[in-house]
Design a protein around this motif. Sequence first.
Motif, PDB file in Angstrom:
ATOM      1  N   TYR A   1      44.891  51.724  45.353  1.00 32.01           N
ATOM      2  CA  TYR A   1      45.209  50.546  45.772  1.00 32.01           C
ATOM      3  C   TYR A   1      44.281  49.482  45.364  1.00 32.01           C
ATOM      4  O   TYR A   1      45.018  48.388  45.001  1.00 32.01           O
ATOM      5  CB  TYR A   1      44.733  50.619  47.403  1.00 32.01           C
ATOM      6  CG  TYR A   1      45.008  49.297  48.120  1.00 32.01           C
ATOM      7  CD1 TYR A   1      46.243  49.032  48.584  1.00 32.01           C
ATOM      8  CD2 TYR A   1      43.973  48.361  48.252  1.00 32.01           C
ATOM      9  CE1 TYR A   1      46.429  47.784  49.282  1.00 32.01           C
ATOM     10  CE2 TYR A   1      44.386  47.084  48.991  1.00 32.01           C
ATOM     11  CZ  TYR A   1      45.271  46.822  49.474  1.00 32.01           C
ATOM     12  OH  TYR A   1      45.603  45.639  50.109  1.00 32.01           O
ATOM     13  N   SER A   2      43.161  49.682  44.766  1.00 31.64           N
ATOM     14  CA  SER A   2      42.251  48.640  44.322  1.00 31.64           C
ATOM     15  C   SER A   2      42.837  48.265  43.062  1.00 31.64           C
ATOM     16  O   SER A   2      42.581  47.152  42.411  1.00 31.64           O
ATOM     17  CB  SER A   2      40.783  49.266  44.070  1.00 31.64           C
ATOM     18  OG  SER A   2      40.819  50.307  43.047  1.00 31.64           O
TER      19      SER A   2
ATOM     20  N   GLU B   1      46.393  46.300  43.911  1.00 32.37           N
ATOM     21  CA  GLU B   1      46.141  44.814  44.464  1.00 32.37           C
ATOM     22  C   GLU B   1      45.612  43.726  43.201  1.00 32.37           C
ATOM     23  O   GLU B   1      45.689  42.582  43.668  1.00 32.37           O
ATOM     24  CB  GLU B   1      45.276  44.894  45.586  1.00 32.37           C
ATOM     25  CG  GLU B   1      43.669  45.018  45.294  1.00 32.37           C
ATOM     26  CD  GLU B   1      42.882  45.257  46.401  1.00 32.37           C
ATOM     27  OE1 GLU B   1      43.179  44.448  47.227  1.00 32.37           O
ATOM     28  OE2 GLU B   1      41.546  45.565  46.369  1.00 32.37           O
TER      29      GLU B   1
ATOM     30  N   LYS C   1      50.139  42.552  43.891  1.00 35.85           N
ATOM     31  CA  LYS C   1      49.910  41.460  44.918  1.00 35.85           C
ATOM     32  C   LYS C   1      51.334  41.081  45.782  1.00 35.85           C
ATOM     33  O   LYS C   1      50.983  40.848  46.870  1.00 35.85           O
ATOM     34  CB  LYS C   1      49.194  40.276  44.264  1.00 35.85           C
ATOM     35  CG  LYS C   1      47.828  40.601  43.938  1.00 35.85           C
ATOM     36  CD  LYS C   1      47.377  39.249  43.194  1.00 35.85           C
ATOM     37  CE  LYS C   1      45.821  39.392  42.694  1.00 35.85           C
ATOM     38  NZ  LYS C   1      45.568  38.119  42.091  1.00 35.85           N
TER      39      LYS C   1
ATOM     40  N   ILE D   1      52.242  43.627  48.193  1.00 25.17           N
ATOM     41  CA  ILE D   1      51.469  43.729  49.312  1.00 25.17           C
ATOM     42  C   ILE D   1      51.673  42.826  50.376  1.00 25.17           C
ATOM     43  O   ILE D   1      51.654  42.845  51.506  1.00 25.17           O
ATOM     44  CB  ILE D   1      49.869  43.771  49.016  1.00 25.17           C
ATOM     45  CG1 ILE D   1      49.506  45.329  48.224  1.00 25.17           C
ATOM     46  CG2 ILE D   1      48.965  43.698  50.223  1.00 25.17           C
ATOM     47  CD1 ILE D   1      48.267  45.133  47.671  1.00 25.17           C
TER      48      ILE D   1
END
Length: 493
Positions: free
Chosen positions: A251-252, A255, A261, A264
């Motif tokens: 996830y890190s 994102e 991005k 999300i």
Amino acid sequence: MTNIVELNFSSKKNRMAKTDSLYVYYPVTVVPVKYWSVEKQQLSIISETILKLCKMKQYRIDELMNKMQLPPAWKSILAAEMDDLLLKNLIVKHQDYFEAKNKDIDSTSYEYKEGVMFFDEVRGQFFEYVHENELLFSYEQTLDLCIDSNTECTKAYYEDVKCDEQMKRAVYNYNENKKKFFEDGVVIEEVPIENAITKEIRVEKKSFAFAKRAYLPICLKVEQLYYSEQGTYTPVIAKSPFTNEKSSLLYSIIENQDQGKLAIEWLLETSKASLEQEMMMSMGQVSVLDRVEAGLQGTSVSQAVLEYLQLGEKVLIEFERGERHNPALRAAYINNYNLAIEAVMQELIQPKRTLQAPLQWKQAYEKKTLDRVIETIVYSMSHILPAAILRNMKKIAQQMVKLEQGQSLHVYGNRDFMALLLLADELEQRQWQKRLIEQAHVLPMYEELVELRNKTGSHHDETLFQMSHSAYYELLQKIKQQAYEIIQFLEGK
């Protein structure tokens, strides 16, 4: 045409994105390898019993027969099982007596296997995972939400010694994490392990012609809605295609990529209607918060702990309303309370991750008597200290001896956290031992929850799956009460 690689058929089937999930496509290079894989020893019930007995003292065959209450006709079967344990180097024979080779029996062995590794084209390194089953490759004309590649696995890099070293380190870490899972049922996300013994790791890769570039689908999913005093929010998680578990690491990375991005933001937008509907259920929100507050009895907890407890209360409310749940979710509901305790423990042990061993421990380690030193430290609480936590204390003490300035201890899961807390207690005199002895029921209750989580969360448990609706509700209520009591104890109440 865009090449897509998937680890199993169900992954491909699930790619039909629902309203609460979306797939991004992660650039990788697939590399076929042969390597030494750590595997769990497959032992019969008789062999496991022999090991447990021989761990405590030496036995002759006739003594084992009596101890296990086996009929005389079974002597040949027992002898065959013991021969197998001797071949696996798990027990040793001294004249007519047998004993376990090590006090802490190693339940793993190594097998030479074929598999594939994945070069991460975003970070420029190999994922700490080896896939041993068939892969599914497919092609699509156009593909949205593709993460950009930063570092291609070129022929020059592939044939360089740096590539071999990275692969060995990834395999070493993967095997170490598998061992942790076999021992404690803890799934560890990719974390670098200092001082990886790569000289002893053997990894053979095929020629560069067999390496294949592709996109690996990664599921982004809207997680359970949570309430807080500041309002409501709906977090997005990434699910690892390797473990099918939530991955903070992926996830890190995602994102911070443009397409990540975008994905999300889209997920959060599409969940807005559901979020507003939940917010309108203000009575339900008050009920959940009131129940958590009543359970905590004034104990202050972090936002993360509060969220786990709110989820638990929400599930119990649904049970009380007579709503039916999928039995496949039962293990997850149990683990939710384990995660709440883990969130408390992580806060407690975070400052202790850099603790180094005192000189006395280092000297004992050199003399191979460190285990005895640790046993002496906790002698006053040996009647309540679970064997698994004591075992982890010994392993972490060895880590501390080898720890260099600036490094951190690698501890994962509630057993490790309690083990480190007790070791730090000896060095810092914070009186955890005294409190645990005074409230002697807490530590066995703590271990019971870990053991239940390992039993139901790591493997399919038929008893849990077949349990009646009312019986499971009673079990969940008991686990909830234990979790609240443990949290209150850990927070100093």
